[in-house]
Design a protein around this motif. Structure first.
Motif, short mmCIF file in Angstrom:
data_model
loop_
_atom_site.label_atom_id
_atom_site.label_comp_id
_atom_site.label_asym_id
_atom_site.label_seq_id
_atom_site.Cartn_x
_atom_site.Cartn_y
_atom_site.Cartn_z
N ARG A 117 0.87 -1.10 0.00
CA ARG A 117 0.09 -0.17 0.15
C ARG A 117 0.90 1.36 0.12
N ASN A 118 1.89 1.20 0.81
CA ASN A 118 2.94 2.39 0.83
C ASN A 118 3.63 2.42 -0.59
N GLN A 119 3.87 1.45 -1.17
CA GLN A 119 4.60 1.58 -2.35
C GLN A 119 3.51 1.97 -3.47
N GLY A 120 2.26 1.67 -3.62
CA GLY A 120 0.94 2.13 -4.30
C GLY A 120 0.94 1.06 -5.35
N CYS A 121 1.75 -0.12 -5.23
CA CYS A 121 1.55 -1.12 -6.06
C CYS A 121 2.11 -2.45 -5.72
N GLY A 122 1.99 -3.72 -6.27
CA GLY A 122 2.17 -4.92 -5.65
C GLY A 122 1.33 -6.07 -6.48
N HIS A 123 1.92 -7.30 -6.44
CA HIS A 123 1.13 -8.33 -7.21
C HIS A 123 1.18 -9.49 -6.27
N ILE A 124 -0.02 -9.98 -5.79
CA ILE A 124 0.09 -11.32 -5.16
C ILE A 124 -0.51 -12.52 -5.92
N LEU A 125 0.25 -13.45 -6.01
CA LEU A 125 -0.24 -14.60 -7.02
C LEU A 125 -0.46 -15.59 -5.79
N ASN A 126 -1.58 -16.43 -5.97
CA ASN A 126 -2.02 -17.50 -5.00
C ASN A 126 -1.98 -18.81 -5.67
N ILE A 127 -1.26 -19.76 -5.31
CA ILE A 127 -1.34 -21.04 -6.11
C ILE A 127 -2.22 -21.88 -5.49
N THR A 128 -3.17 -22.17 -6.17
CA THR A 128 -4.31 -22.87 -5.52
C THR A 128 -4.50 -24.13 -6.19
N SER A 129 -5.65 -24.76 -6.76
CA SER A 129 -5.61 -26.09 -7.40
C SER A 129 -6.94 -26.07 -8.35
N ILE A 130 -6.56 -26.75 -9.42
CA ILE A 130 -7.87 -27.36 -10.33
C ILE A 130 -9.00 -27.99 -9.37
N ALA A 131 -8.44 -28.61 -8.30
CA ALA A 131 -9.40 -29.25 -7.38
C ALA A 131 -10.44 -28.36 -6.60
N ALA A 132 -9.96 -27.16 -6.57
CA ALA A 132 -10.91 -26.16 -6.01
C ALA A 132 -12.12 -25.97 -6.30
N TYR A 133 -12.41 -26.46 -7.66
CA TYR A 133 -13.52 -26.06 -8.71
C TYR A 133 -14.43 -27.31 -8.44
N MET A 134 -14.18 -28.26 -7.71
CA MET A 134 -15.06 -29.57 -7.78
C MET A 134 -14.59 -30.26 -6.61
N GLY A 135 -15.65 -30.52 -5.77
CA GLY A 135 -15.74 -31.82 -4.73
C GLY A 135 -15.12 -33.10 -5.37
N LEU A 136 -13.95 -33.33 -4.95
CA LEU A 136 -13.40 -34.86 -5.46
C LEU A 136 -13.29 -35.56 -4.42
N PRO A 137 -14.15 -37.08 -4.78
CA PRO A 137 -14.10 -38.25 -3.76
C PRO A 137 -12.58 -38.22 -3.07
N SER A 143 -9.98 -29.95 -1.45
CA SER A 143 -10.76 -29.24 -2.53
C SER A 143 -11.31 -27.95 -1.66
N ALA A 144 -11.65 -28.51 -0.50
CA ALA A 144 -12.34 -27.25 0.35
C ALA A 144 -11.42 -26.15 0.54
N THR A 145 -10.11 -26.61 1.12
CA THR A 145 -9.26 -25.53 1.59
C THR A 145 -8.79 -24.46 0.33
N LYS A 146 -8.65 -25.05 -0.89
CA LYS A 146 -8.10 -24.38 -2.05
C LYS A 146 -9.25 -23.53 -2.35
N ALA A 147 -10.58 -24.08 -2.59
CA ALA A 147 -11.83 -23.39 -2.93
C ALA A 147 -12.09 -22.02 -1.97
N SER A 148 -11.84 -22.18 -0.69
CA SER A 148 -11.73 -21.42 0.33
C SER A 148 -10.91 -20.22 0.10
N LEU A 149 -9.76 -20.20 -0.46
CA LEU A 149 -8.63 -19.36 -0.65
C LEU A 149 -9.19 -18.58 -2.13
N GLU A 150 -9.36 -19.44 -2.99
CA GLU A 150 -10.11 -18.91 -4.28
C GLU A 150 -11.11 -17.79 -3.87
#
Length: 268
Positions: A117-137, A143-150
């Motif tokens: 915020r002080n810099q007025g810029c920045g980029h945060i990338l979060n490595i989630t998972s394709i598993a975040a998009y579906m409940g996998l058996p 899946s839930a932890t990554k979906a929550s982050l997404e």
């Protein structure tokens, strides 16, 4: 001046590949590990940090700022795997997975936001998972932890756009890393009603990781995102089938998609 990059979980796998790739291209990279003393051949600095320890996060942020005076990019990569029937997965392991995969990245973001915020810029990338998009058996908690982050990042991104800060979610499919070795596996209990299906699914999951794509692919995508002036909110990186599975979930009726997953995993 080169961009300064912080990568959590930078000692192996995807994090290591990203760190090496960015270092080779002139970025000043700081990776983190809970046990940096065990890493002797890294091409970039590895600092001691545990995403579950807010004091250690703050110490690393302070150390980077003392050395580089800024933090341009944060890549939230540290995470853990977890498998098992949800009924038989211990509560403490579920909490640990959410603590590391969800609260850990949020704590890192909280620690770097004042500087960005002080810099007025920045980029945060979060490595989630394709598993975040579906409940996998047998991978439902992961899946839930990554979906929550997404979802949380979608909200946080809108809150911080006013400060010139970008946030991006990058969802990988299966990559050839050592995640399976460090993953928590609920025990395969002989008297469990899930024993056969869980055992077969676990074997399939491990084979998918062993035969996964080269983490260098993720490194190249992350580099491209960092160099993009106006990056998208979501990126998916993986095989065509893995990425297409997300499209199918959007367009197919729920039970049709469920039957497709059951067939894929050999379940009834």
């Amino acid at each position: 001046m080169p961009k300064v990059v912080l990568i959590t979980g930078g000692s192996s796998g995807i994090g290591r590949a990203i760190g090496d790739y960015l270092s080779e291209r002139g970025y000043q990279v700081f990776g983190t590990s809970r046990n940096p003393q065990n890493i002797t051949n890294s091409s970039f600095s590895i600092l001691k940090m545990d995403v579950n320890d807010t004091d250690s996060i703050q110490a690393v942020v302070s150390e980077i700022l003392s050395k580089a005076q800024k933090i341009d990019v944060v890549i939230n990569n540290a995470g853990i795997g977890i498998t098992g029937p949800i009924e038989e997965t211990p509560e403490e392991e579920i909490k640990k997975a959410f603590q590391t995969n969800f609260l850990g990245p949020i704590n890192v973001i909280k620690a770097v936001l004042p500087q960005m915020r002080n810099q007025g810029c920045g980029h945060i990338l979060n490595i989630t998972s394709i598993a975040a998009y579906m409940g996998l058996p047998y991978r439902g908690i992961y899946s839930a932890t990554k979906a929550s982050l997404e979802i949380t990042i979608e909200a946080m991104r809108m809150e911080t756009l006013q400060f010139g800060i970008k946030m991006t979610n990058v969802a990988p499919g299966d990559f050839a890393t050592n995640i399976a070795a460090g993953r928590y596996h609920a025990p395969e209990l002989k008297n469990s009603p899930y024993n056969k299906d869980y055992g077969n699914t676990l074997k399939m999951m491990n084979e998918h990781v062993d035969n996964g794509n080269d983490p260098l692919e993720m490194a190249k995508v992350v580099h491209k995102i960092i160099e993009t002036e106006n990056p998208r909110i979501h990126y998916k990186v993986g095989s065509r089938l893995q990425k297409f599975s997300i499209v199918l979930k959007r367009i197919l009726p729920d039970k049709v998609y469920e039957r497709m997953l059951l067939k894929h995993y050999g379940l009834k």
